[in-house]
Write an enzyme that holds these catalytic residues in place. Structure first.
Site, PDB file in Angstrom:
ATOM      1  N   HIS A 222       1.868   4.568  -2.881  1.00 56.21           N
ATOM      2  CA  HIS A 222       1.996   6.017  -2.661  1.00 56.21           C
ATOM      3  C   HIS A 222       3.401   6.498  -3.043  1.00 56.21           C
ATOM      4  O   HIS A 222       3.561   7.523  -3.714  1.00 56.21           O
ATOM      5  CB  HIS A 222       1.754   6.345  -1.184  1.00 56.21           C
ATOM      6  CG  HIS A 222       0.335   6.164  -0.732  1.00 56.21           C
ATOM      7  ND1 HIS A 222      -0.740   6.689  -1.415  1.00 56.21           N
ATOM      8  CD2 HIS A 222      -0.187   5.529   0.367  1.00 56.21           C
ATOM      9  CE1 HIS A 222      -1.858   6.381  -0.764  1.00 56.21           C
ATOM     10  NE2 HIS A 222      -1.551   5.678   0.306  1.00 56.21           N
TER      11      HIS A 222
ATOM     12  N   HIS B  24       0.835  -1.205   0.000  1.00 60.68           N
ATOM     13  CA  HIS B  24       0.000   0.000   0.000  1.00 60.68           C
ATOM     14  C   HIS B  24       0.873   1.260   0.000  1.00 60.68           C
ATOM     15  O   HIS B  24       0.687   2.157  -0.833  1.00 60.68           O
ATOM     16  CB  HIS B  24      -0.899  -0.005   1.234  1.00 60.68           C
ATOM     17  CG  HIS B  24      -1.796   1.178   1.342  1.00 60.68           C
ATOM     18  ND1 HIS B  24      -3.082   1.181   0.839  1.00 60.68           N
ATOM     19  CD2 HIS B  24      -1.602   2.411   1.886  1.00 60.68           C
ATOM     20  CE1 HIS B  24      -3.627   2.359   1.075  1.00 60.68           C
ATOM     21  NE2 HIS B  24      -2.749   3.129   1.710  1.00 60.68           N
ATOM     22  N   GLU B  25       1.827   1.308   0.910  1.00 59.86           N
ATOM     23  CA  GLU B  25       2.683   2.495   1.002  1.00 59.86           C
ATOM     24  C   GLU B  25       3.610   2.614  -0.209  1.00 59.86           C
ATOM     25  O   GLU B  25       3.945   3.728  -0.633  1.00 59.86           O
ATOM     26  CB  GLU B  25       3.499   2.458   2.297  1.00 59.86           C
ATOM     27  CG  GLU B  25       2.669   2.449   3.574  1.00 59.86           C
ATOM     28  CD  GLU B  25       1.722   3.636   3.685  1.00 59.86           C
ATOM     29  OE1 GLU B  25       1.990   4.679   3.060  1.00 59.86           O
ATOM     30  OE2 GLU B  25       0.702   3.519   4.394  1.00 59.86           O
TER      31      GLU B  25
END
Length: 453
Positions: free
Chosen positions: A22, A18-19
């Site tokens: 980003h 997920h990170e």
């Protein structure tokens, strides 16, 4: 033993993906990333190529993570680096950076499901056990032993059923959507096919919970009513039953399936007292009669019967495997379907049309992590894919503390031409935190209830 490691690996991996979404989008948009952290608290490991590059951190508590970007709202930014600050980027770039995290989770789910489809997974065949007479399957005329060939909406197209898990998924979707489902069945190979309709539309939406399949009457695949491992002090061993005995009837009532036998044993203790029973069993080709009296035990607030033996054989299994293109396409479809189902269930719970008991917390997730890891790599991959979809969808919800909340701010900015004021943002943040705390409290209560139940 596997529960905690499997849970920590799953959470750390899904958060890292997920990170990373980003992070990669921020770098692609020209934004300077100061820190990429998996976990919170005291850093355990650090790595930085040079003093001006991104610092990568593995922290003590892996239940979260963050990507810290250069931003004038958090600290002063040198004039020559202002073009690399997140807050100075055009609206489209900021939105792309925010949405990249959930998108990475959904993409991971596609990849994991595709890999499972390519590797192949062993699943029970779609052969039905005898349903309770009052269930939807019972009233539709299903007797047990039928193989499900196709499933579909009453007015829609039919699709082939490769396994019992695919049948359960089709029934789940029908129940959530309030649609009747028709099944194409065949009792035995070579016999004529027939269609039945399960009136799933008669289920109240609040009944779409963990007991849904009991109401439908399709709780598991057909298993033979065979006695497995026995406890030395159990009623079965004391009556003379042996491992491998096939139960043919009890007090003259035929036993056609392991689940049916388990239901009968359990129900025999409902009154708190059990009379001796005549069990007709088949042992090494010989039919024998055994006198057996189940023991009555308390299960929660109910009295149930127990015989101290494993009941039911392993169901017939089939390996479900797909080719390269079909497997990938199915991975996309599975991710889409589960995302849509997750949103539908969230909406129904929000308006009170579905039970809040469907919400699971970290204890349940950890339990499933351990169980799936114990079943092998493929089942663990299926678990990871499901949790990755849930994480992606959850983060897209329009709650201020989530990625979806930031997208909601950007939508306001795009429509009005000005950002949300600091005053309103603070209020929305407080409301979002309160909602998440309430949601986590419900999930934790459900976890405890499941463990105690």
């Amino acid at each position: 033993m596997l529960t905690l490691p499997a849970f920590l690996v799953a959470i750390a991996l899904l958060i890292a993906i997920h990170e990373y979404g980003h992070y990669r989008m921020a770098v692609a948009c020209g934004v300077k990333v100061l820190r990429f952290s998996i976990g919170f608290g005291k850093p355990l490991l650090r790595w930085q190529a040079n003093p001006t590059s991104t610092e990568f951190v593995l922290a003590l508590f892996p239940l979260g993570g963050f990507v810290k970007m250069l931003d004038e709202r958090e600290a002063p930014v040198a004039p020559e680096q202002r073009h690399m600050a997140f807050n100075t980027q055009p609206l489209s770039r900021r939105a792309a950076i925010v949405v990249a995290g959930p998108a990475a989770n959904l993409l991971l789910a596609v990849v994991l499901y595709a890999c499972v489809n390519w590797i192949g997974v062993e699943q029970p065949e779609a052969i039905l056990s005898p349903p309770a007479a009052t269930s939807l399957a019972g009233t539709a005329g299903i007797l047990g032993g039928e193989r499900v060939l196709q499933v579909g909406a009453v007015e829609g197209d039919l699709s082939e059923v490769a396994s019992f898990e695919e049948l359960r998924w089709a029934l789940t979707q029908g129940a959530i959507n309030g649609e009747d489902v028709r099944l194409v069945l065949v009792a035995k190979a070579g016999e004529a096919q027939r269609e039945v309709v399960l009136a799933l539309s008669t289920l109240e939406t609040s009944q779409v919970d963990v007991d849904m399949f009991n109401r439908i009457g399709i709780t598991g695949p057909l298993t033979q009513p065979i006695i497995g491992g026995l406890q030395a002090d159990g009623a079965a061993a004391q009556a003379g039953l042996q491992e491998g005995d096939e139960v043919q009837s009890i007090d003259g009532l035929p036993m056609l399936d392991g689940q049916e036998l388990r239901r009968f044993i359990r129900a025999s203790g409902a009154s708190g007292q059990v009379q001796p029973q005549r069990w007709q069993v088949l042992r090494a080709g010989q039919s024998l009669e055994v006198a057996l009296t189940p023991k009555v035990v308390t299960d929660g607030s109910n009295s149930v019967g127990r015989i101290g033996a494993y009941v039911g054989s392993r169901p017939a299994m089939v390996t479900v495997r797909y080719g390269p293109l079909d497997g990938l396409q199915r991975g996309v479809t599975q991710t889409w379907d589960i995302s849509a189902l997750t949103l539908t269930m969230m909406g129904k719970m929000l308006v009170g049309e579905a039970s809040l008991k469907n919400i699971s917390g970290p204890l349940t997730i950890a339990d499933y992590a351990g169980k799936s890891a114990g079943l092998g790599v493929v089942q663990y991959m299926v678990f990871l894919a499901l949790i990755s979809v849930s994480l992606g969808v959850l983060n897209l919800l329009p709650l201020p503390v989530l990625d979806g909340g930031h997208l909601m701010y950007y939508l306001w900015e795009g429509v009005t031409g000005k950002p949300v004021s600091d005053r309103w943002m603070a209020r929305l943040q407080q409301g979002g935190i309160a909602f998440l705390v309430a949601l986590m409290s419900i999930a934790f209560f459900n976890d405890i209830a499941r463990l105690l139940g």
